[in-house]
Design an enzyme around this catalytic site. Structure first.
Site, PDB file in Angstrom:
ATOM      1  N   ILE A 138       0.805  -1.193  -0.100  1.00  0.00           N
ATOM      2  CA  ILE A 138       0.046  -0.025  -0.148  1.00  0.00           C
ATOM      3  C   ILE A 138       0.874   1.135   0.020  1.00  0.00           C
ATOM      4  O   ILE A 138       0.209   2.428  -0.131  1.00  0.00           O
ATOM      5  CB  ILE A 138      -0.963   0.057   1.349  1.00  0.00           C
ATOM      6  CG1 ILE A 138      -0.311  -0.006   2.486  1.00  0.00           C
ATOM      7  CG2 ILE A 138      -1.919  -1.177   1.078  1.00  0.00           C
ATOM      8  CD1 ILE A 138      -1.167  -0.092   3.862  1.00  0.00           C
TER       9      ILE A 138
ATOM     10  N   ASP B 129       9.446  14.533  11.136  1.00  0.00           N
ATOM     11  CA  ASP B 129       9.094  14.203   9.655  1.00  0.00           C
ATOM     12  C   ASP B 129       7.615  14.278   9.282  1.00  0.00           C
ATOM     13  O   ASP B 129       6.952  13.705   8.581  1.00  0.00           O
ATOM     14  CB  ASP B 129       9.669  12.851   9.238  1.00  0.00           C
ATOM     15  CG  ASP B 129       9.650  12.851   7.627  1.00  0.00           C
ATOM     16  OD1 ASP B 129       9.963  13.867   7.007  1.00  0.00           O
ATOM     17  OD2 ASP B 129       9.668  11.742   6.937  1.00  0.00           O
TER      18      ASP B 129
END
Length: 383
Positions: free
Chosen positions: A85, A196
């Site tokens: 995915i 991040d």
């Protein structure tokens, strides 16, 4: 019948002590150490074990049964891999199904044969993050080491990431910002810096619940605040002082860095494009010049004053001028998406904004005050 004799070791020890006391007189015979007085009111009795009836009642509750099922250890051999995915520089994510319960998870396989020190650090961070529990943070369930690779079992978000989303409606964007900020504030309270934050690490499900994901580059900080100067993360969403260590006197505040990344991401959602003059996939030198040497991006003049001020609060060049996640949760733009309800759990001194540059102020008569403070004053008068 013979009388019960004490153990030989005990008798020998007693004899040795008595003989020593007889041979060597005490220097200070009147010296003694008084015992501290015992206060019965302070003593805490040990809790009694639960009775069988109460245990049966507690385990029969459906919500508690769900929680117990969620805490059950899931073995790696019990997972069936379905399809891939997502993938990135850090690893590949697969959709997997738990064979016994039918529950769907996401399994992230971290690339690389890491050294022992790096591997131990990753394992320690994942074990800590496994205890993280917040509605706006992707749950980390288990960690496996299989064929030399580190694999992490995560909560599955059926609608994927927010990368490429264009959210022009400010009310909807306000709700998204509030959810992300709630997750960031929770992590920062636990001394966890993500480092991040970007659209691809912000996931959404079919119920429009937004969660922060991908802690592969996160860092758990000590109370003394680690500088966090390692070069991990995505440069396109990094703060200027993290890219160029000469800025801010070489100091890097990971918490303020997360806020900068959030501001860039929210502005990208509103514009439908990367907010800097260069593309986010550009070369390192171009991105560095755009982020470190140019003025921070601003929301367009067509946006509301609340949204423009919110972006300005996030994208301050000086880290100390950026608002914290707690302060931003009480910003008028975020409050608007929460039905006008502020986060009342915070103290007033936590909500006061840091000093702002004069360009972020609005002229009202002969005074210059923040729009957010003006709005609060006006609301109080109108009431």
């Amino acid at each position: 019948m013979r009388p019960i004799q004490p153990p030989q070791g005990t008798a020998a020890a007693v004899a040795a002590v008595s003989s020593m006391s007889n041979q060597k007189p005490r220097r200070r015979p009147n010296l003694s150490l008084p015992l501290p007085p015992r206060e019965p009111t302070v003593a805490v009795p040990l809790p009694l074990p639960p009775s069988s009836a109460s245990a049966a009642t507690s385990t029969s509750h459906p919500q508690q049964q769900q929680q117990q099922a969620a805490r059950q250890v899931i073995g790696f051999s019990e997972l069936d891999r379905m399809n891939r995915i997502g993938s990135g520089m850090g690893g590949t994510v697969y959709k997997v199904v738990h064979r016994q319960s039918g529950r769907v998870f996401a399994l992230k396989v971290i690339y690389g044969n890491h050294e022992d020190s790096v591997r131990n650090q990753i394992c320690r961070e994942i074990l800590i993050l496994r205890d993280v529990s917040h509605p706006n943070v992707v749950k980390c369930h288990e960690m496996y080491e299989h064929n030399g690779e580190i694999q992490v079992l995560l909560e599955f978000m059926d609608r994927g990431s927010l990368e490429g989303f264009h959210i022009a409606d400010e009310l909807e964007l306000s709700g998204v910002a509030r959810q992300i900020l709630s997750g960031i504030a929770y992590l920062h309270r636990r001394k966890i810096v993500h480092r991040d934050i970007k659209p691809s690490n912000l996931l959404i499900d079919s119920n429009k619940l937004v969660k922060i994901a991908d802690f592969g580059v996160s860092r758990v900080l000590a109370q003394t605040m680690d500088p966090c100067n390692s070069s991990v993360g995505t440069i396109a969403y990094m703060s200027p002082e993290r890219i160029n260590t000469d800025l801010n006197h070489g100091q890097y505040d990971g918490y303020a860095g997360d806020i900068w990344s959030l501001g860039v991401s929210i502005l990208e959602f509103y514009l439908g494009r990367f907010p800097f003059a260069v593309g986010r996939q550009g070369d390192w030198a171009s991105l560095m010049c755009a982020i470190c040497m140019s003025q921070p991006p601003e929301a367009p003049v067509t946006a509301s004053r609340e949204f423009r001020d919110f972006i300005a609060c996030c994208l301050q060049r000086e880290p100390g001028r950026r608002w914290t996640a707690v302060q931003l949760l009480n910003h008028p733009f975020v409050v608007r998406g929460n039905g006008g309800q502020r986060d009342g759990s915070q103290n007033l001194h936590q909500l006061l904004p840091p000093p702002r540059p004069l360009s972020s102020y609005y002229q009202i008569g002969n005074c210059k005050i923040l729009w957010s403070m003006t709005k609060c004053l006006l609301e109080g008068i109108l009431r």
